[in-house]
Design an enzyme around this catalytic site. Structure first.
Site, PDB file in Angstrom:
ATOM      1  N   ASP A   7       1.776   6.208   2.550  1.00 52.73           N
ATOM      2  CA  ASP A   7       1.558   6.131   0.700  1.00 52.73           C
ATOM      3  C   ASP A   7       0.925   4.853   0.196  1.00 52.73           C
ATOM      4  OD1 ASP A   7       2.625   7.298  -1.976  1.00 52.73           O
ATOM      5  OD2 ASP A   7       4.094   6.295  -1.685  1.00 52.73           O
ATOM      6  N   GLY A   8       0.269   5.168  -1.066  1.00 55.97           N
ATOM      7  CA  GLY A   8      -0.641   4.275  -1.554  1.00 55.97           C
ATOM      8  C   GLY A   8      -0.297   3.745  -3.210  1.00 55.97           C
ATOM      9  N   GLU A  43      -4.487   5.749  -1.293  1.00 53.21           N
ATOM     10  CA  GLU A  43      -3.706   7.274  -0.145  1.00 53.21           C
ATOM     11  C   GLU A  43      -4.973   6.931   0.743  1.00 53.21           C
ATOM     12  OE1 GLU A  43      -1.152   8.459  -0.863  1.00 53.21           O
ATOM     13  OE2 GLU A  43      -0.726   8.145  -2.918  1.00 53.21           O
ATOM     14  N   ASP A  65       2.932  11.713   0.398  1.00 53.91           N
ATOM     15  CA  ASP A  65       3.278  12.595  -0.385  1.00 53.91           C
ATOM     16  C   ASP A  65       1.664  12.839  -1.458  1.00 53.91           C
ATOM     17  OD1 ASP A  65       2.378  10.647  -1.051  1.00 53.91           O
ATOM     18  OD2 ASP A  65       5.066  10.351  -2.714  1.00 53.91           O
ATOM     19  N   HIS A 121       9.300  10.608  -3.648  1.00 53.58           N
ATOM     20  CA  HIS A 121      10.764   9.967  -4.256  1.00 53.58           C
ATOM     21  C   HIS A 121      12.060  11.284  -4.089  1.00 53.58           C
ATOM     22  CE1 HIS A 121       7.927   7.074  -5.568  1.00 53.58           C
ATOM     23  NE2 HIS A 121       6.598   8.588  -6.427  1.00 53.58           N
ATOM     24  N   ASP A 131       6.366   3.609   0.286  1.00 56.66           N
ATOM     25  CA  ASP A 131       6.000   3.195  -1.127  1.00 56.66           C
ATOM     26  C   ASP A 131       6.553   2.269  -2.008  1.00 56.66           C
ATOM     27  OD1 ASP A 131       5.766   4.318  -3.927  1.00 56.66           O
ATOM     28  OD2 ASP A 131       7.375   3.782  -4.258  1.00 56.66           O
TER      29      ASP A 131
END
Length: 208
Positions: A7-8, A43, A65, A121, A131
């Protein structure tokens, strides 16, 4: 198979502090940040760092994601290469240095790399962990806290108004001696590399 979530984070897109992270489903992880960048840079950097941190011939599955990061790494890249690294309209590819670095990392990795999109999420604990780590790294970068370790972010990893700058590293498990690329920094878990494969193996999957 090795499964890693990436994640970023960008605190103000574009141009704000960014953070990236990967979280291996065995519990190991690494993260870092830069004082200025974009969400896309964060990302893509997470994907690149995850691949570099997991060499060898064992299949690697990256769950993210970000459909942008997945498609850049596994779908759009092939068309851009055929067109001389230009888009369908003939324009320049954004974040080209990072995308080319990911393409090389996949090609040089003996084991295949698969990508899976997951909804962010939605309670996936590894996605949530990545995240969280990326957010922490972005905030540390904003506050100017840096690490002496090294990262693989290319020096000319430019996207939008942001530029990948010197990352800070939040955490990493079993770090090896750092590799130096373009004066940026990161730590990552590494396995023993196997002989190189001439062609990359990329699979894209979707998780709901």
């Amino acid at each position: 198979m090795i499964t890693v979530s990436t994640d970023g984070s960008c605190l103000r897109n574009p141009g704000g502090a960014i953070g990236w992270a990967w979280a291996n489903h065995d519990g190991t992880h690494a993260s870092g940040g830069a004082a200025s960048g974009t969400n896309q840079i964060a990302e893509l950097t997470a994907v690149l760092e995850a691949i570099h941190a997991h060499p060898g011939d064992e299949p690697l599955r990256i769950e993210a994601d970000s459909q942008y990061a997945i498609k850049c790494s596994s779908e759009w890249v092939h068309g851009w290469k055929r067109k001389g690294w230009r888009t369908a309209s003939g324009g320049p590819v954004q974040n080209l240095a990072l995308i080319q670095a990911i393409d090389r990392a996949i090609a040089e990795r003996p084991g295949p790399v698969a990508f899976a999109w997951v909804r962010g999420h939605r309670g996936d604990r590894f996605n949530e962990r990545a995240d969280e780590l990326a957010g922490i790294a972005a905030r540390e970068a904003r506050e100017g806290r840096a690490s002496s370790a090294q990262s693989s972010v290319p020096a000319n990893a430019v996207g939008g108004a942001g530029r990948a700058q010197e990352p800070t590293v939040a955490s990493a498990a079993r770090p090896e001696p750092a590799r130096t690329t373009a004066g940026t920094a990161a730590r990552a878990v590494r396995a023993t590399p196997a002989p190189e494969r001439s062609e990359p193996a990329v699979v894209v999957d979707t998780l709901f």
